[in-house]
Scaffold this motif. Structure first.
Motif, PDB file in Angstrom:
ATOM      1  N   ASP A   1       0.865  -1.175   0.000  1.00 43.37           N
ATOM      2  CA  ASP A   1       0.000   0.000   0.000  1.00 43.37           C
ATOM      3  C   ASP A   1       0.903   1.226   0.000  1.00 43.37           C
ATOM      4  O   ASP A   1       2.120   1.113  -0.151  1.00 43.37           O
ATOM      5  N   SER A   2       0.320   2.399   0.164  1.00 45.08           N
ATOM      6  CA  SER A   2       1.087   3.647   0.142  1.00 45.08           C
ATOM      7  C   SER A   2       1.188   4.284   1.527  1.00 45.08           C
ATOM      8  O   SER A   2       1.319   5.503   1.652  1.00 45.08           O
ATOM      9  N   THR A   3       1.159   3.449   2.576  1.00 43.84           N
ATOM     10  CA  THR A   3       1.272   3.986   3.939  1.00 43.84           C
ATOM     11  C   THR A   3       2.706   4.363   4.295  1.00 43.84           C
ATOM     12  O   THR A   3       2.936   4.958   5.347  1.00 43.84           O
ATOM     13  N   GLY A   4       3.676   3.996   3.450  1.00 43.62           N
ATOM     14  CA  GLY A   4       5.065   4.355   3.725  1.00 43.62           C
ATOM     15  C   GLY A   4       5.696   3.543   4.830  1.00 43.62           C
ATOM     16  O   GLY A   4       6.685   3.972   5.429  1.00 43.62           O
ATOM     17  N   VAL A   5       5.196   2.343   5.089  1.00 48.59           N
ATOM     18  CA  VAL A   5       5.692   1.547   6.212  1.00 48.59           C
ATOM     19  C   VAL A   5       7.183   1.237   6.066  1.00 48.59           C
ATOM     20  O   VAL A   5       7.928   1.253   7.064  1.00 48.59           O
ATOM     21  N   ALA A   6       7.648   0.980   4.845  1.00 47.35           N
ATOM     22  CA  ALA A   6       9.079   0.692   4.660  1.00 47.35           C
ATOM     23  C   ALA A   6       9.925   1.904   5.000  1.00 47.35           C
ATOM     24  O   ALA A   6      10.995   1.787   5.608  1.00 47.35           O
TER      25      ALA A   6
ATOM     26  N   THR B   1      15.316   4.332   1.405  1.00 47.28           N
ATOM     27  CA  THR B   1      14.184   3.515   0.999  1.00 47.28           C
ATOM     28  C   THR B   1      13.957   3.672  -0.487  1.00 47.28           C
ATOM     29  O   THR B   1      13.780   4.794  -0.974  1.00 47.28           O
ATOM     30  N   GLY B   2      13.967   2.558  -1.206  1.00 46.89           N
ATOM     31  CA  GLY B   2      13.660   2.566  -2.629  1.00 46.89           C
ATOM     32  C   GLY B   2      12.240   2.087  -2.864  1.00 46.89           C
ATOM     33  O   GLY B   2      11.471   1.870  -1.927  1.00 46.89           O
ATOM     34  N   SER B   3      11.892   1.897  -4.124  1.00 46.56           N
ATOM     35  CA  SER B   3      10.528   1.486  -4.450  1.00 46.56           C
ATOM     36  C   SER B   3      10.236   0.059  -4.008  1.00 46.56           C
ATOM     37  O   SER B   3       9.072  -0.290  -3.783  1.00 46.56           O
ATOM     38  N   ASP B   4      11.288  -0.777  -3.868  1.00 52.12           N
ATOM     39  CA  ASP B   4      11.065  -2.156  -3.424  1.00 52.12           C
ATOM     40  C   ASP B   4      12.193  -2.690  -2.552  1.00 52.12           C
ATOM     41  O   ASP B   4      12.261  -3.889  -2.278  1.00 52.12           O
ATOM     42  N   THR B   5      13.113  -1.814  -2.115  1.00 50.82           N
ATOM     43  CA  THR B   5      14.230  -2.219  -1.263  1.00 50.82           C
ATOM     44  C   THR B   5      14.531  -1.133  -0.238  1.00 50.82           C
ATOM     45  O   THR B   5      14.185   0.032  -0.433  1.00 50.82           O
ATOM     46  N   THR B   6      15.196  -1.528   0.855  1.00 49.25           N
ATOM     47  CA  THR B   6      15.689  -0.574   1.854  1.00 49.25           C
ATOM     48  C   THR B   6      17.160  -0.882   2.104  1.00 49.25           C
ATOM     49  O   THR B   6      17.518  -2.034   2.347  1.00 49.25           O
ATOM     50  N   TRP B   7      17.988   0.158   2.039  1.00 51.02           N
ATOM     51  CA  TRP B   7      19.442   0.013   2.082  1.00 51.02           C
ATOM     52  C   TRP B   7      20.001   0.644   3.351  1.00 51.02           C
ATOM     53  O   TRP B   7      19.582   1.729   3.754  1.00 51.02           O
ATOM     54  N   TYR B   8      21.002  -0.028   3.935  1.00 53.85           N
ATOM     55  CA  TYR B   8      21.710   0.494   5.112  1.00 53.85           C
ATOM     56  C   TYR B   8      23.219   0.436   4.840  1.00 53.85           C
ATOM     57  O   TYR B   8      23.905  -0.504   5.264  1.00 53.85           O
ATOM     58  N   PRO B   9      23.777   1.427   4.123  1.00 58.50           N
ATOM     59  CA  PRO B   9      25.207   1.419   3.800  1.00 58.50           C
ATOM     60  C   PRO B   9      26.018   2.381   4.667  1.00 58.50           C
ATOM     61  O   PRO B   9      25.511   3.381   5.173  1.00 58.50           O
ATOM     62  N   PHE B  10      27.274   2.062   4.838  1.00 58.51           N
ATOM     63  CA  PHE B  10      28.220   2.996   5.461  1.00 58.51           C
ATOM     64  C   PHE B  10      29.620   2.649   4.970  1.00 58.51           C
ATOM     65  O   PHE B  10      29.863   1.561   4.425  1.00 58.51           O
TER      66      PHE B  10
ATOM     67  N   ALA C   1       2.859   0.569  -8.211  1.00 54.72           N
ATOM     68  CA  ALA C   1       1.698   1.455  -8.158  1.00 54.72           C
ATOM     69  C   ALA C   1       1.576   2.111  -6.789  1.00 54.72           C
ATOM     70  O   ALA C   1       0.828   3.063  -6.618  1.00 54.72           O
ATOM     71  N   HIS C   2       2.341   1.585  -5.808  1.00 57.11           N
ATOM     72  CA  HIS C   2       2.315   2.128  -4.456  1.00 57.11           C
ATOM     73  C   HIS C   2       3.452   3.120  -4.259  1.00 57.11           C
ATOM     74  O   HIS C   2       4.488   3.044  -4.925  1.00 57.11           O
ATOM     75  N   GLU C   3       3.290   4.034  -3.322  1.00 57.22           N
ATOM     76  CA  GLU C   3       4.333   4.990  -2.950  1.00 57.22           C
ATOM     77  C   GLU C   3       5.040   4.455  -1.714  1.00 57.22           C
ATOM     78  O   GLU C   3       4.509   4.527  -0.607  1.00 57.22           O
ATOM     79  N   SER C   4       6.242   3.881  -1.912  1.00 51.32           N
ATOM     80  CA  SER C   4       6.945   3.250  -0.784  1.00 51.32           C
ATOM     81  C   SER C   4       7.364   4.272   0.261  1.00 51.32           C
ATOM     82  O   SER C   4       7.502   3.943   1.439  1.00 51.32           O
ATOM     83  N   GLY C   5       7.583   5.520  -0.160  1.00 51.27           N
ATOM     84  CA  GLY C   5       7.936   6.568   0.796  1.00 51.27           C
ATOM     85  C   GLY C   5       6.775   6.992   1.649  1.00 51.27           C
ATOM     86  O   GLY C   5       6.965   7.511   2.763  1.00 51.27           O
ATOM     87  N   GLY C   6       5.548   6.772   1.140  1.00 52.88           N
ATOM     88  CA  GLY C   6       4.341   7.132   1.872  1.00 52.88           C
ATOM     89  C   GLY C   6       3.603   8.279   1.234  1.00 52.88           C
ATOM     90  O   GLY C   6       4.169   9.346   1.008  1.00 52.88           O
TER      91      GLY C   6
ATOM     92  N   VAL D   1      -2.384   8.825   3.015  1.00 51.80           N
ATOM     93  CA  VAL D   1      -2.590   7.418   3.352  1.00 51.80           C
ATOM     94  C   VAL D   1      -1.778   7.000   4.576  1.00 51.80           C
ATOM     95  O   VAL D   1      -2.143   6.054   5.284  1.00 51.80           O
ATOM     96  N   ILE D   2      -0.678   7.686   4.861  1.00 54.64           N
ATOM     97  CA  ILE D   2       0.195   7.312   5.976  1.00 54.64           C
ATOM     98  C   ILE D   2      -0.579   7.104   7.290  1.00 54.64           C
ATOM     99  O   ILE D   2      -0.320   6.128   8.016  1.00 54.64           O
ATOM    100  N   PRO D   3      -1.556   7.961   7.645  1.00 51.30           N
ATOM    101  CA  PRO D   3      -2.271   7.744   8.915  1.00 51.30           C
ATOM    102  C   PRO D   3      -3.130   6.476   8.958  1.00 51.30           C
ATOM    103  O   PRO D   3      -3.676   6.143  10.016  1.00 51.30           O
ATOM    104  N   ASP D   4      -3.259   5.771   7.839  1.00 50.57           N
ATOM    105  CA  ASP D   4      -3.981   4.494   7.850  1.00 50.57           C
ATOM    106  C   ASP D   4      -3.136   3.370   8.449  1.00 50.57           C
ATOM    107  O   ASP D   4      -3.656   2.292   8.758  1.00 50.57           O
TER     108      ASP D   4
END
Length: 286
Positions: free
Chosen positions: A62-67, A103-112, A193-198, A202-205
């Motif tokens: 969905d587009s709640t931005g959970v990621a 946060t990408g459209s289908d991945t989340t990255w943690y680099p350093f 079709a979803h907004e991964s950023g939120g 829709v975020i408050p859902d």
């Protein structure tokens, strides 16, 4: 230095492929964890700028931005490192040359990245613990995601939150908002079709329970990939993630899958609109 042989196992990782890439003067290794199936890609060379990344396949439904909210929230403390601001503590005197999370459209990255070997392995331990063992209290969800807010007893009720406010800013750009709806029109029913950023509307859902469940489902090592780069000792890198983290798992988890959605077989026409400030002059607006 270890002479890595394809087919052999090193600290729980089977070497599947090894290749010298002359263009970058590097030895490139592709490993797979023998229990969890987690891939590990290593690019080893003489570069002292040692780099680590743990990435997860975070597929939005969905587009709640959970990621996006989780990306912020895991960095608010873990079981081993119960501190409120991981980035802030690392930056208090560290020697890192890069430090971020995305946060990408289908991945989340943690680099350093760091040039200091001791710091490199210390922060690797922090990064692995915050993503795999975060605290995730309700208060963090409300702060980083969304919550109700009143400035005073008589003030109107507001919705606030770090990610909510960030995405309000992003969606104030008409192009960002319209492109989001274009993706939905061209790839209906798909992950994209979803907004991964939120989507701010829709975020408050999103509920706290859904937030915690998304982490449980997507932040299993089997649903991730490890990346190593630079001149650090590869055996020591593999041992660090295996002995301190991956050995705690007794079986593989489920890998998230990107949803392809419905095929488009004819032209799609989308009529859309975007918000402007009240009483704005609309002349010349497209």
């Amino acid at each position: 230095m270890t002479d890595f042989t394809p087919g052999s196992t090193y600290h729980g990782f089977i070497l599947r492929r090894k290749e010298h890439v002359a263009d970058i003067n590097s030895e490139v290794y592709l490993f797979e964890h023998e229990v969890l199936g987690t891939p590990a890609l290593a690019i080893k060379n003489a570069d002292p700028n040692k780099t680590f990344c743990f990435t997860f396949q975070t597929v939005p439904e969905d587009s709640t931005g959970v990621a996006h909210i989780l990306e912020h929230s895991v960095l608010m403390g873990s079981k081993k490192y119960p501190i409120h601001d991981v980035f802030g503590e690392i930056n208090k005197g560290g020697l890192t040359t890069f430090l971020n999370a995305m946060t990408g459209s289908d991945t989340t990255w943690y680099p350093f990245a760091s040039r200091n070997t001791t710091e490199y392995f210390n922060i690797m331990d922090v990064y692995c613990d915050v993503v795999l063992n975060p605290l995730l209290p309700r208060s963090t969800f409300e702060q980083e995601g969304w919550h109700y807010h009143k400035e005073s007893e008589d003030a109107p009720l507001q919705l606030q939150g770090v990610v909510l406010n960030e995405m309000k800013g992003a969606f104030s750009d008409p192009i960002r908002s319209i492109f989001h709806h274009i993706f939905g029109g061209l790839m209906p029913g798909s992950t994209y079709a979803h907004e991964s950023g939120g989507d701010p509307s829709v975020i408050p859902d999103l509920s706290y329970e859904q937030f915690v469940e998304f982490h449980r489902k997507h932040y299993h090592p089997s649903n991730g990939i490890l990346f190593f780069y630079g001149d650090a000792d590869l055996e020591q890198e593999l041992a660090a993630v295996q002995d301190n983290f991956l050995a705690d798992y007794d079986g593989p988890g489920t890998k998230a899958e990107v949803v392809q959605g419905d095929d488009i077989s004819e032209p799609v026409f989308i009529e859309d609109s975007y918000a402007v400030q009240p009483d704005s002059d609309l002349s010349g607006k497209t």
